[in-house]
Design an enzyme around this catalytic site. Structure first.
Site, mmCIF file in Angstrom:
data_model
loop_
_atom_site.group_PDB
_atom_site.id
_atom_site.type_symbol
_atom_site.label_atom_id
_atom_site.label_comp_id
_atom_site.label_asym_id
_atom_site.label_seq_id
_atom_site.Cartn_x
_atom_site.Cartn_y
_atom_site.Cartn_z
ATOM 1 N N LYS A 22 109.808 153.873 2.056
ATOM 2 C CA LYS A 22 110.755 152.790 2.354
ATOM 3 C C LYS A 22 112.111 153.350 2.780
ATOM 4 O O LYS A 22 112.657 152.953 3.803
ATOM 5 C CB LYS A 22 110.943 151.908 1.110
ATOM 6 C CG LYS A 22 112.172 151.016 1.173
ATOM 7 C CD LYS A 22 112.306 150.126 -0.028
ATOM 8 C CE LYS A 22 113.373 150.413 -1.028
ATOM 9 N NZ LYS A 22 114.757 150.527 -0.690
ATOM 10 N N ASN A 23 112.647 154.269 1.990
ATOM 11 C CA ASN A 23 114.018 154.701 2.259
ATOM 12 C C ASN A 23 114.124 155.617 3.481
ATOM 13 O O ASN A 23 115.221 155.815 4.002
ATOM 14 C CB ASN A 23 114.652 155.320 1.008
ATOM 15 C CG ASN A 23 114.928 154.239 -0.037
ATOM 16 O OD1 ASN A 23 114.957 153.043 0.282
ATOM 17 N ND2 ASN A 23 115.102 154.643 -1.282
ATOM 18 N N CYS A 117 120.064 146.092 -4.293
ATOM 19 C CA CYS A 117 119.962 145.959 -5.750
ATOM 20 C C CYS A 117 121.318 146.220 -6.381
ATOM 21 O O CYS A 117 122.103 147.022 -5.894
ATOM 22 C CB CYS A 117 118.925 146.948 -6.289
ATOM 23 S SG CYS A 117 117.259 146.587 -5.712
ATOM 24 N N ARG A 122 128.756 149.699 -5.866
ATOM 25 C CA ARG A 122 128.051 150.541 -4.883
ATOM 26 C C ARG A 122 128.995 150.786 -3.707
ATOM 27 O O ARG A 122 128.881 150.160 -2.658
ATOM 28 C CB ARG A 122 126.740 149.878 -4.431
ATOM 29 C CG ARG A 122 125.709 149.813 -5.534
ATOM 30 C CD ARG A 122 124.362 149.329 -5.053
ATOM 31 N NE ARG A 122 123.650 150.333 -4.273
ATOM 32 C CZ ARG A 122 122.361 150.220 -3.912
ATOM 33 N NH1 ARG A 122 121.667 149.155 -4.259
ATOM 34 N NH2 ARG A 122 121.789 151.172 -3.220
ATOM 35 N N ASP A 305 115.256 156.405 -8.780
ATOM 36 C CA ASP A 305 114.399 155.262 -8.436
ATOM 37 C C ASP A 305 113.092 155.251 -9.227
ATOM 38 O O ASP A 305 112.276 154.334 -9.076
ATOM 39 C CB ASP A 305 114.118 155.235 -6.926
ATOM 40 C CG ASP A 305 115.384 154.990 -6.123
ATOM 41 O OD1 ASP A 305 116.364 154.504 -6.702
ATOM 42 O OD2 ASP A 305 115.399 155.294 -4.912
ATOM 43 N N ARG A 398 110.153 143.850 -1.762
ATOM 44 C CA ARG A 398 111.063 144.567 -0.864
ATOM 45 C C ARG A 398 110.594 145.996 -0.637
ATOM 46 O O ARG A 398 110.880 146.588 0.397
ATOM 47 C CB ARG A 398 112.469 144.620 -1.472
ATOM 48 C CG ARG A 398 113.161 143.285 -1.490
ATOM 49 C CD ARG A 398 114.523 143.418 -2.074
ATOM 50 N NE ARG A 398 115.223 144.513 -1.410
ATOM 51 C CZ ARG A 398 116.440 144.905 -1.698
ATOM 52 N NH1 ARG A 398 117.113 144.301 -2.635
ATOM 53 N NH2 ARG A 398 117.003 145.903 -1.051
#
Ligand code: EPU
Length: 426
Positions: A22-23, A117, A122, A305, A398
């Site tokens: 995903k990232n 999230c 952040r 994560d 997601r």
């Protein structure tokens, strides 16, 4: 709205194939906006965050087409807009990569503030510091980040914190800049390397990705090509832990085992057998797990994560474990919810103390974010006494492709259904 219902106690056995990361995907897609032509990106996970980034790119004028479920063709030669408003960015964090890409391509970008999230503050100060060092003027107004430059000129940039997002974003802005950019104290995550490899495949000159110092020699243009994203380290780790909590025996396939070292070694400390092949690990778990201590750190440290998933695993290990969250200020928000299963976890700031319990019990749990949601599923796989019901599944969608199908194929009793369950069901 759907929810996931799990009847715990089934041992997971078999094979699970991991999707693309995903990232990496949510950074490579914006990076494709820098390409004055067509790129074809394979091994993309089919998840909500990827679809949102794809839609955002279309909103800017890119023409995209899924060749198959995991391969997207992107024609960025048609991109005309540099303004990405909230309407088509949704709440994704990775929207900040549109700033680097648009700034790199058009020398101007206007992008809605990123969501994502919530782990406390952040900030994106290091991204902005990088853009400014390259010669851009950056302002934040009306919920938008606006960056403009007459020209971008390579320079030395020292990151005050090791930031994945800032490292990638500065790379994106710098590949088409004049001269050479050095990013010092760069993030070394596998997806940072993956984005650099994608850019290089398209004609960029990025060296040193995966080390503390990345050197980017600006080129005049990037042209098209084909690229395949790396497998998802975090999805792989999630299934490794899911297997382990059930005393299972699972082959986690289509991965890069080196990316899993920090996770595999911690699991071995817990008494779990990890067999490593070229592109898989096999997880063979004993009935009783041992406690251990974990600290999350930037790569190659233990990934933040996977911290919530690891907390669940440790909550059924024999003895007392500690977890120190070394990346985010506030990533234990899920703990309150998890304690409804009987997990005994006490949080003090960035540290959690986990007293192992022998059983978890079923409960109704609301996912508080993506990885916390995955952790709750892992808890449900072990929980006794009936059905664990997980709501707020949108967070899980997601980042995990068909998670209930993959777990069911391993023998889990898990179903997705429309959300309307009450507490009495448990
Ligand atoms: N930070 C700053 N200033 C900045 C940027 C970051 O102080 O300008 C701080 C953050 O507050 C944090 C630390 O630096 O304490 C690391 O943040 P980083 O920038 O590395 O995080 P990110 O790029 O926003 C990505 C992943 C996250 C993952 C982190 C850390 C994406 C889209 N997100 O976020 O993934 O937790 O790196 O590895 O790549 C997830 O997938 O569930 C997820 C949250």
């Amino acid at each position: 709205m759907s929810e996931l219902c799990i009847r715990g106690g089934k041992r997971l056995i078999g094979d699970v194939t991991i999707n693309g990361a995903k990232n990496a995907a949510v950074a490579i897609l914006p990076a494709a906006l820098l390409v004055d032509g067509i790129s074809e990106i394979e091994n993309l996970p089919y998840i909500d965050d990827v679809i949102k980034v794809k839609e955002a790119m279309e909103g800017l004028g890119a023409v995209t087409e899924f060749i198959d479920a995991h391969t997207l063709k992107v024609d960025a030669s048609t991109v005309y807009d540099y303004n990405a408003t909230q309407d088509y960015i949704g709440n994704i964090r990775a929207s900040y990569y549109l700033i680097g890409a648009l700034l790199g391509r058009f020398k101007k970008a206007e992008v809605a503030m990123p969501g994502g999230c919530n782990f406390g503050v952040r900030p994106i100060d290091q991204h902005i510091k990088g853009f400014e060092a390259l010669g851009a003027k950056v302002v934040i107004e009306h919920g938008m980040i606006k960056a403009y430059a007459d020209r971008l000129v390579g320079t030395k940039i020292y990151l005050d914190v090791v930031s994945v997002g800032a490292t990638i974003n500065i790379m994106l802005a710098a590949v088409l800049a004049e001269g050479t950019t050095l990013i010092e104290n760069a993030a070394k995550e596998p997806h940072v390397v993956d984005v650099a490899n994608f850019l290089n495949m398209m004609g960029a000159e990025v060296k040193g990705a995966g080390t503390d110092v990345i050197r980017i020699k600006g080129v005049e243009r990037l042209s098209g090509g084909k690229y395949s994203a790396i497998p998802d380290q975090i999805e792989a780790g999630t299934y490794m832990m899911a297997a382990a909590i059930t005393g299972g025996d699972v082959y986690v396939r289509n991965i890069i085992p080196e990316h899993m070292y920090s996770v595999s070694l911690k699991m071995i400390e817990m008494g779990i057998e990890i067999e490593e092949g070229d592109d898989y690990v096999r997880v063979i778990a004993p009935e009783i797990l041992k406690a251990t201590n974990v600290k999350t750190l930037p790569h190659p440290g233990f990934p933040t994560d996977l911290q919530p998933q690891m907390a669940v695993l440790l909550s059924v290990a024999k003895g007392t474990s500690t977890i120190i969250e070394g990346v985010w200020d506030n990533r234990f928000q899920y703990v309150d919810e998890l304690t409804r299963t009987g997990a005994n976890i006490k949080v003090d700031g960035r540290m959690a103390v986990v007293e192992g319990v022998s059983t978890l019990s079923c409960a109704k749990l609301a996912a508080t974010d993506l990885r916390a949601g995955a952790a709750m599923i892992i808890a449900g796989l072990r929980a006794e006494g009936g059905e664990t019901v997980i709501t707020n599944v949108k967070y899980i969608d997601r980042g995990y492709e068909t998670i209930e199908k993959k777990l069911a194929a391993l023998g889990a009793d898990i179903q997705r259904r429309p959300s309307k369950v009450t507490e009495e069901d448990c």
